[in-house]
Every structure is written in structure tokens, then in C-alpha cells.
Write an enzyme that holds these catalytic residues in place. Structure first.
Site, PDB file in Angstrom:
ATOM      1  N   HIS A  82       1.181  -0.748  -0.169  1.00  0.00           N
ATOM      2  CA  HIS A  82       0.334   0.223   0.301  1.00  0.00           C
ATOM      3  C   HIS A  82       1.072   1.478  -0.795  1.00  0.00           C
ATOM      4  CE1 HIS A  82      -4.063   1.411   0.760  1.00  0.00           C
ATOM      5  NE2 HIS A  82      -3.424   3.026   0.399  1.00  0.00           N
ATOM      6  N   ASP A 161     -13.613   4.405   6.791  1.00  0.00           N
ATOM      7  CA  ASP A 161     -12.470   5.543   5.939  1.00  0.00           C
ATOM      8  C   ASP A 161     -12.937   5.812   4.356  1.00  0.00           C
ATOM      9  OD1 ASP A 161      -9.343   6.213   5.266  1.00  0.00           O
ATOM     10  OD2 ASP A 161      -9.979   4.209   3.662  1.00  0.00           O
ATOM     11  N   ARG A 168     -11.273  14.107   3.324  1.00  0.00           N
ATOM     12  CA  ARG A 168     -10.394  14.675   3.347  1.00  0.00           C
ATOM     13  C   ARG A 168      -9.349  14.606   2.134  1.00  0.00           C
ATOM     14  NH1 ARG A 168      -6.958   9.988   4.654  1.00  0.00           N
ATOM     15  NH2 ARG A 168      -4.786  11.815   4.763  1.00  0.00           N
ATOM     16  N   SER A 183      -5.843   5.566   8.091  1.00  0.00           N
ATOM     17  CA  SER A 183      -6.872   5.371   6.964  1.00  0.00           C
ATOM     18  C   SER A 183      -6.443   4.023   6.302  1.00  0.00           C
ATOM     19  CB  SER A 183      -6.526   6.778   6.221  1.00  0.00           C
ATOM     20  OG  SER A 183      -7.079   6.226   4.044  1.00  0.00           O
ATOM     21  N   LYS A 187      -7.760  -0.004   6.706  1.00  0.00           N
ATOM     22  CA  LYS A 187      -8.044  -0.697   5.495  1.00  0.00           C
ATOM     23  C   LYS A 187      -7.426  -1.649   5.870  1.00  0.00           C
ATOM     24  CE  LYS A 187      -7.589   1.962   2.257  1.00  0.00           C
ATOM     25  NZ  LYS A 187      -7.674   4.299   2.436  1.00  0.00           N
TER      26      LYS A 187
HETATM   27  N1  URA Z   1      -4.163   6.072   0.936  1.00  0.00           N
HETATM   28  C1  URA Z   1      -4.312   6.077   2.133  1.00  0.00           C
HETATM   29  O1  URA Z   1      -5.442   4.804   1.095  1.00  0.00           O
HETATM   30  N2  URA Z   1      -5.368   6.840   2.526  1.00  0.00           N
HETATM   31  C2  URA Z   1      -4.300   8.097   2.290  1.00  0.00           C
HETATM   32  O2  URA Z   1      -4.708   8.413   3.169  1.00  0.00           O
HETATM   33  C3  URA Z   1      -3.383   8.070   2.410  1.00  0.00           C
HETATM   34  C4  URA Z   1      -2.953   7.243   0.872  1.00  0.00           C
END
Ligand code: URA
Length: 431
Positions: A82, A161, A168, A183, A187
């Protein structure tokens, strides 16, 4: 409890309890707390931050805000990469099929574009018919059959989220360590992964502009992951110029196809290789050098490209248009070099904003994306340029968007007489 009081407490710099943080998360999901109060809460966090304990509690509340994904019936290693967000960052779409072709399950929940950065889900939606919203049962079925499945944030996995993320994106509250960490890890903790590799970007195109805040963010996330029993590493990578040569949505899918076909060996290839090798290393495939060679092999033997096509088809996608050359808008503008020398700067944030202004991203939550908008970079930092040579081509379906996008792009570029020492895009590993 009242949302007003929780917002006020955070606004005034006090530490929130788990109950208070959970109240905000639950209220957001149920709809009892409205967008304007959630936005105010996010802004209060942006200014006052969170302690490590608050960040962990907020992450857990987000992870528990919906269902958990259990990879029932999958016996192999499940891994995920990620990124904290960048420009031209399409590594997930290269890494996932390589992993699957080597027997590691890449089952992924990705995000949409955030601010000036692109999102994997928007890129995948530029493929005709590709379904980003699947039930967890369908998601699992595809993952079992082909080893890769990539979906968007569904209603059932970390729904909080999804709400925070889209607010955001339009309230200037993205670049906050606790909000990014919660965030991403919120996830990740809903998924059933054994291995997680985080790509924490730093530089002008990243949300963490300086190395020390990128390191802080990486450490917070690695600690959360370790606490949850995951094998986890963060690579800190450079985002001072876009990754690869294509920025946009369908444009980036085209570059993914070229990298997987072995036609392109650029910085995108190198960063994808390092991240894949780290996952393979943590998954027990051998030492890092051996794992890097495995990446090269899966590209050379064509298996990763086949796997990509197979997974896209399973998710309803049809690559015919992109493969036949229909990946950029019909209207275009070439940006030419105003002088000769070496390209010493290609500011990633400005290129990202330019692409957004062309229609490839959103200004408001509801905005529709022009999937064929974006930019092809003909030159990258370190390249020699001649006056009048093409630096980039900008694409948009809407002619009226060009002038502001061109203005922004021109500010991204710096040409000087002296050649620049090119550094590796991989800056540091946080284990
Ligand atoms: N990727 C995400 O899933 N969340 C963020 O806040 C920034 C990048």
C-alpha cells in the site's frame, strides 16, 4: 456524547479516549454525524495531531467499522502493498500480478485519487467494464481462482475510511500522519494479509514532503502492523518527480501493460521490483537479491502480463480499447523545451495538479473523471533536452481545460546547463 464536544476537545488540543474516537467513527458510518462535523473533526486532528495511543485507537475503530475480510479457503501467503500516495504511482498494478504468478495471493482494497495524487481504483475504472465494487464473496471467489483481486472501498470493509477519505480529499486534511496512518492501516487490518509492504513516499509530490515526517509515518504504521501480528516493512521512496512516464488513468494502465510486457524498464519498473522483492522476501521466497531476480523472470517469461489480463477479465474489464491505442484524449498539447540543457526538476505535485486540471482528478467529491485525460512525460529528471524538443504531451477531452493545466505544468519544469547526479528512488527501509 455529542460530536460538538468531541470536536471542541480535539480543537483545544486534548487527547481523546477510545470511546470518543469510536463515537465519531460510528456516527460517521450511521450518518448521525454529518459531513460538516466530520470535516471539522478532521481539521482539528490535522492541526493538533494525535498521540500514538489515539492513532492506534482511531485505526482500530476504523478497522472495526464494518466487516472483516476472511480469506476462507486460501491456504497460501496473502500479501499486500500500500502506498501513501504519489503521482504516476501505478506499482500495485504491476506488483499484484507478479506476486500472483509466483503463488502469493494479492487481494487488495485500493483507494481513489486523493488531492493531486492518483488512485488505483480510478485507474482500474478507466478499463471498460471493470467492476471495482464487489461483494466480499465475489472478491474471494476471484482471488481464489486467479490469485489477484483489486476492489475499491466497499460499503462493508472499513466504511468509515471511505467517508473520511472522500472528505479529506476536498477539505485540505490529507497530509496528516495520524489521518494517513489510520486510513491505510484501518483498511489493512480489515484484510486477512500475512505480509504488508508499505511504500511511504517523500518529496514534493508526496503528502510527507520531508524525509523525517515520512520516517515518522512509516514507523507509526509499521508499529500498528506489528502489533496486529503482521510481517510488515516500509520502504521510503522518492516522489520528487512522477513515477514512470505516464500520468492519468487509462494512460497509466497503458504504461502498466508496457512494463508487464517487458517493453519499459524505467524508474517505475525499478520501484515495482524493489517492493515486490520485499514482499517475496517477507513471504519466505529467499533473500532480497534472489527475490529481485524472480520479479525480472516473471516479466521476461510473460507470466505476469498474462496474469494481469486474466485478473482484469475476471473483474469484468475489457482491455481491447486500451490495447488498440485508445488510452488518451483526442485533444492534446505538446510542451516544448524553452532552452537546451538538462532537466533538473519535474515537480511531481505540479505535474499531478496539471493532470487534475486536465480532468484526470477531482476538485469536488462528486466530480466525474475524464479517464483519457493526463500527461505523457517524454523527458525525466537527468535527461538532456534541446531547445524546442518535446518535454511532455498533455491530453484532455475538454479544450477549455488546457490553459490552466499548461501554466501549472510549466512551473514544474526546470532546465539547467549542468547534469544532475541521479539518485536511487529507494531511500530507506523501515523494518
Ligand atoms: N492512501 C490511503 O489509503 N489513505 C491515505 O490517507 C493516503 C493514502
Amino acid at each position: 456524547m455529542r460530536a460538538y464536544d468531541v470536536i471542541k476537545k480535539k480543537r483545544d488540543g486534548f487527547e481523546l479516549s477510545f470511546e470518543e474516537l469510536n463515537f465519531i467513527v460510528k456516527g460517521a458510518v450511521s450518518g448521525e454525524i454529518k459531513d460538516y462535523q466530520i470535516s471539522a473533526f478532521l481539521m482539528a486532528v490535522y492541526f493538533n495531531g494525535m498521540t500514538e495511543r489515539e492513532t492506534l485507537d482511531f485505526t482500530l475503530a476504523i478497522a472495526n467499522s464494518g466487516e472483516k475480510f476472511i480469506a476462507k479457503g486460501i491456504t497460501g501467503v496473502k500479501a499486500d502493498k500500500h502506498s501513501t500516495g504519489g503521482v504516476g504511482d501505478k506499482t500495485s498494478l504491476i506488483i499484484s500480478p507478479v506476486l500472483a504468478s509466483l503463488g502469493v495471493f494479492a487481494i487488495k482494497m485500493s483507494g481513489r485519487g486523493l488531492g493531486h495524487t492518483g488512485g488505483t481504483v480510478d485507474k482500474l475504472e478507466s478499463i471498460k467494464g471493470y467492476k471495482v465494487e464487489l461483494s466480499t464473496d465475489e472478491f474471494l471467489k476471484i482471488a481464489k481462482k486467479c490469485g489477484v483481486s483489486i476492489i475499491g472501498q466497499t460499503g462493508d470493509l472499513a466504511p468509515a475510511d471511505k467517508i473520511f477519505y472522500s472528505l479529506r480529499d476536498v477539505t485540505a486534511t490529507i497530509d496528516s500522519i495520524p489521518l494517513i496512518a489510520s486510513s491505510i492501516m484501518g483498511k489493512k487490518l480489515t484484510a486477512d494479509d500475512d505480509v504488508i509492504v508499505l511504500d511511504v513516499k517523500t518529496g514534493n509530490g508526496a503528502f510527507m514532503k520531508d524525509l523525517s515526517s515520512a520516517e515518522d509515518l512509516a514507523k507509526v504504521m509499521v508499529n500498528i502492523g506489528k502489533g496486529a501480528g503482521k510481517k510488515i516493512t516500509a520502504l521510503i521512496t522518492d516522489m520528487n518527480e512522477p513515477l514512470g512516464n505516464y500520468v492519468g488513468n487509462a494512460l497509466e494502465i497503458k504504461e502498466v501493460l508496457d512494463v508487464l510486457a517487458g517493453k519499459v524498464k524505467n524508474d517505475l519498473y525499478d520501484v515495482s521490483k524493489m517492493l515486490t522483492a520485499e514482499i517475496l522476501y517477507l513471504s519466505g521466497y529467499g533473500d532480497r537479491e534472489f527475490c529481485k531476480a524472480l520479479f525480472d523472470k516473471e516479466i521476461e517469461n510473460g507470466k505476469a502480463l498474462c496474469k494481469f489480463k486474466e485478473f482484469v477479465a475476471y473483474q469484468g474489464g475489457d482491455l481491447t480499447e486500451i490495447l488498440s491505442g485508445n488510452y488518451c484524449a483526442s485533444k492534446s498539447f505538446d510542451v516544448l523545451a524553452s532552452e537546451s540543457g538538462f532537466l533538473i526538476e519535474l515537480n511531481a505535485e505540479k505535474v499531478g495538479i496539471s493532470s487534475l486540471l486536465l480532468g484526470a482528478g477531482r476538485n469536488k467529491k462528486e466530480d466525474k473523471i475524464d479517464y483519457l485525460a493526463g500527461i505523457i512525460l517524454h523527458k525525466k529528471v537527468g535527461d538532456k533536452v534541446e531547445k524546442g524538443e518535446k518535454l511532455a504531451t498533455l491530453y484532455s477531452s475538454n479544450e477549455s481545460l488546457f490553459s490552466s493545466a499548461i501554466k501549472e505544468f510549466l512551473q514544474a519544469v526546470k532546465i539547467l546547463g549542468d547534469k544532475l547526479q541521479i539518485k536511487s528512488k529507494i531511500i530507506k527501509t523501515i523494518e
